[in-house]
Motif scaffolding. Structure first.
Motif, PDB file in Angstrom:
ATOM      1  N   CYS A 246       0.777  -1.216  -0.087  1.00  8.83           N
ATOM      2  CA  CYS A 246       0.161  -0.119   0.227  1.00  8.83           C
ATOM      3  C   CYS A 246       1.023   1.204   0.050  1.00  8.83           C
ATOM      4  CB  CYS A 246      -1.038   0.153   1.388  1.00  8.83           C
ATOM      5  SG  CYS A 246      -2.357  -1.161   1.135  1.00  8.83           S
ATOM      6  N   HIS A 247       1.865   1.353   0.850  1.00  6.08           N
ATOM      7  CA  HIS A 247       2.555   2.465   1.155  1.00  6.08           C
ATOM      8  C   HIS A 247       3.343   2.773  -0.214  1.00  6.08           C
ATOM      9  CE1 HIS A 247       2.348   2.388   5.686  1.00  6.08           C
ATOM     10  NE2 HIS A 247       1.494   3.411   5.371  1.00  6.08           N
ATOM     11  N   THR A 248       4.105   1.812  -0.835  1.00  9.60           N
ATOM     12  CA  THR A 248       4.822   2.081  -2.123  1.00  9.60           C
ATOM     13  C   THR A 248       3.908   2.439  -3.181  1.00  9.60           C
ATOM     14  OG1 THR A 248       4.581  -0.337  -2.728  1.00  9.60           O
ATOM     15  CG2 THR A 248       6.796   0.500  -1.455  1.00  9.60           C
ATOM     16  N   ALA A 249       2.793   1.954  -3.459  1.00 10.72           N
ATOM     17  CA  ALA A 249       1.780   2.579  -4.318  1.00 10.72           C
ATOM     18  C   ALA A 249       1.541   3.765  -4.332  1.00 10.72           C
ATOM     19  CB  ALA A 249       0.525   1.579  -4.313  1.00 10.72           C
ATOM     20  N   MET A 250       0.953   4.050  -2.989  1.00 11.28           N
ATOM     21  CA  MET A 250       0.632   5.469  -2.416  1.00 11.28           C
ATOM     22  C   MET A 250       1.651   6.662  -2.610  1.00 11.28           C
ATOM     23  SD  MET A 250      -1.391   4.309   0.883  1.00 11.28           S
ATOM     24  CE  MET A 250      -1.468   5.744   1.898  1.00 11.28           C
ATOM     25  N   ARG A 251       2.975   6.122  -2.595  1.00  9.43           N
ATOM     26  CA  ARG A 251       3.976   7.214  -2.714  1.00  9.43           C
ATOM     27  C   ARG A 251       4.240   7.289  -4.096  1.00  9.43           C
ATOM     28  NH1 ARG A 251       6.300   4.539   2.320  1.00  9.43           N
ATOM     29  NH2 ARG A 251       7.258   3.127   1.110  1.00  9.43           N
ATOM     30  N   LEU A 252       4.242   6.371  -4.928  1.00  6.40           N
ATOM     31  CA  LEU A 252       4.126   6.299  -6.383  1.00  6.40           C
ATOM     32  C   LEU A 252       3.315   7.371  -6.910  1.00  6.40           C
ATOM     33  CD1 LEU A 252       6.284   5.550  -8.653  1.00  6.40           C
ATOM     34  CD2 LEU A 252       4.962   3.528  -8.862  1.00  6.40           C
ATOM     35  N   ASP A 253       1.962   7.195  -6.582  1.00  6.45           N
ATOM     36  CA  ASP A 253       0.984   7.785  -6.943  1.00  6.45           C
ATOM     37  C   ASP A 253       1.014   9.306  -6.655  1.00  6.45           C
ATOM     38  OD1 ASP A 253      -1.676   8.219  -8.069  1.00  6.45           O
ATOM     39  OD2 ASP A 253      -2.495   8.152  -5.707  1.00  6.45           O
ATOM     40  N   ALA A 254       1.602   9.570  -5.363  1.00 12.59           N
ATOM     41  CA  ALA A 254       1.751  11.001  -5.070  1.00 12.59           C
ATOM     42  C   ALA A 254       2.577  11.619  -5.758  1.00 12.59           C
ATOM     43  CB  ALA A 254       1.954  10.907  -3.575  1.00 12.59           C
ATOM     44  N   LEU A 255       3.510  10.905  -6.522  1.00 12.96           N
ATOM     45  CA  LEU A 255       4.730  11.629  -7.074  1.00 12.96           C
ATOM     46  C   LEU A 255       4.260  11.698  -8.703  1.00 12.96           C
ATOM     47  CD1 LEU A 255       7.633  12.642  -7.368  1.00 12.96           C
ATOM     48  CD2 LEU A 255       8.252  10.059  -8.163  1.00 12.96           C
ATOM     49  N   LEU A 256       3.898  10.770  -9.206  1.00 10.19           N
ATOM     50  CA  LEU A 256       3.436  10.642 -10.441  1.00 10.19           C
ATOM     51  C   LEU A 256       1.989  11.606 -10.814  1.00 10.19           C
ATOM     52  CD1 LEU A 256       4.325   6.876 -11.438  1.00 10.19           C
ATOM     53  CD2 LEU A 256       5.674   9.273 -11.853  1.00 10.19           C
ATOM     54  N   ASN A 257       1.231  11.335 -10.027  1.00 12.07           N
ATOM     55  CA  ASN A 257      -0.250  11.761 -10.386  1.00 12.07           C
ATOM     56  C   ASN A 257      -0.626  13.154  -9.633  1.00 12.07           C
ATOM     57  OD1 ASN A 257      -0.900   9.784 -12.074  1.00 12.07           O
ATOM     58  ND2 ASN A 257      -1.333   8.425 -10.399  1.00 12.07           N
ATOM     59  N   ARG A 258       0.023  13.613  -8.438  1.00  7.41           N
ATOM     60  CA  ARG A 258      -0.062  14.655  -7.664  1.00  7.41           C
ATOM     61  C   ARG A 258       1.090  15.632  -7.788  1.00  7.41           C
ATOM     62  NH1 ARG A 258      -2.660  10.947  -4.984  1.00  7.41           N
ATOM     63  NH2 ARG A 258      -1.246  11.097  -3.353  1.00  7.41           N
ATOM     64  N   ALA A 259       2.258  15.177  -8.359  1.00  2.03           N
ATOM     65  CA  ALA A 259       3.409  15.973  -8.144  1.00  2.03           C
ATOM     66  C   ALA A 259       4.036  16.233  -6.667  1.00  2.03           C
ATOM     67  CB  ALA A 259       3.411  17.324  -8.881  1.00  2.03           C
TER      68      ALA A 259
END
Length: 277
Positions: A246-259
């Motif tokens: 969960c945490h790795t997906a959330m961090r990657l999503d935060a970087l790629l989709n929300r800058a």
């Protein structure tokens, strides 16, 4: 503290002139290589100064209870009201740069086992805080949403977890490092664990917090084998895998989709891949 300040302070402590070369600089602490054999850390604010003071006390206690080496302080004190510590530099390379061998595997099993047998009453008396797991149903929902945003369809439930409620299968709290990652695990040329660094986040909590760190460091399969051999309860083991996924997906999503600056993209992608391998 500048590099010149660090060199001056270390030179006074060691009673000889030594150069200082920056390692890192951030909100948590600032670090310098001091010559070839020492490391200086300084904390820039009162809250992190308290954490460093607690870490120094914990590290003095740990060698009696861990097989793995931890940094030894040559000296510590305050500079402009904030804590500093000068440590002997441990040999070895970050786990990412060194070999992962059967000895590495055995030493990580021993590390988890040693931590599980540390007296919680002793470390809480030093001020080591307790740390709770996040709300697991909420985490699962956020993890699934992050995967959908990344265009990844993967089930996070079995075998990732058998109980996401957080109400069943609770286990006695243990001492956890709580920031297990490659740069905090040193190995020598044979893969032997030559040091465990940075105990500033150490806490009393469920061992799944350290299983999570192992998962994003060595991969879910190896981490599961290590935790199983260290007699980590199955539920805690599976929760650790869930935390990592969960945490790795959330961090990657935060970087790629929300800058949002959640870490270097290559590192985040690698950690996310390891959580599934």
């Amino acid at each position: 503290m500048t590099s010149t300040d660090a060199a001056t302070l270390a030179s006074e402590v060691l009673d000889k002139a030594v150069p200082a070369r920056p390692i890192s600089s951030g909100g948590d602490h600032r670090s310098w290589w001091i010559g070839k054999h020492h490391v200086l850390r300084w904390t820039p604010d009162p809250s992190t100064s308290q954490r460093l003071q607690r870490e120094i006390a914990l590290r003095r206690w740990l060698p009696q209870h861990l097989h793995a080496p931890v940094p030894t302080a040559v000296a510590d004190g305050t500079w402009h009201g904030h804590r500093w510590v000068l440590d002997e530099r441990l040999p070895g390379h970050d786990l990412d740069e060194g070999p992962f061998t059967a000895r590495t595997h055995t030493d990580l099993v021993q590390l988890l086992s040693d931590l599980a047998h540390c007296a919680v009453t002793d470390v809480t008396a030093m001020g080591v805080p307790t740390r709770s797991l996040p709300d697991l149903p909420q985490l699962l929902e956020a993890g699934l949403a992050a995967h959908r945003a990344l265009g990844i369809e993967r089930p996070l439930t079995p075998p990732a977890t058998t109980d996401v409620s957080g109400h069943g299968g609770k286990h006695a709290p243990v001492l956890v490092h709580a920031d297990v990652k490659s740069e905090h695990l040193l190995v020598d040329a044979t893969g032997q664990l030559s040091g465990v660094l940075d105990w500033s986040d150490a806490a009393v909590g469920e061992v799944s917090l350290d299983v999570e760190g192992l998962v994003i460091t060595v991969g879910a399969q190896k981490a599961t084998q290590i935790a199983h051999q260290a007699d980590i309860p199955a539920t805690a083991l599976k929760r650790g895998v869930l935390l990592a996924r969960c945490h790795t997906a959330m961090r990657l999503d935060a970087l790629l989709n929300r800058a949002e600056p959640s870490g270097p993209e290559l590192l985040l992608r690698r950690q996310h891949d390891l959580a599934w391998n």
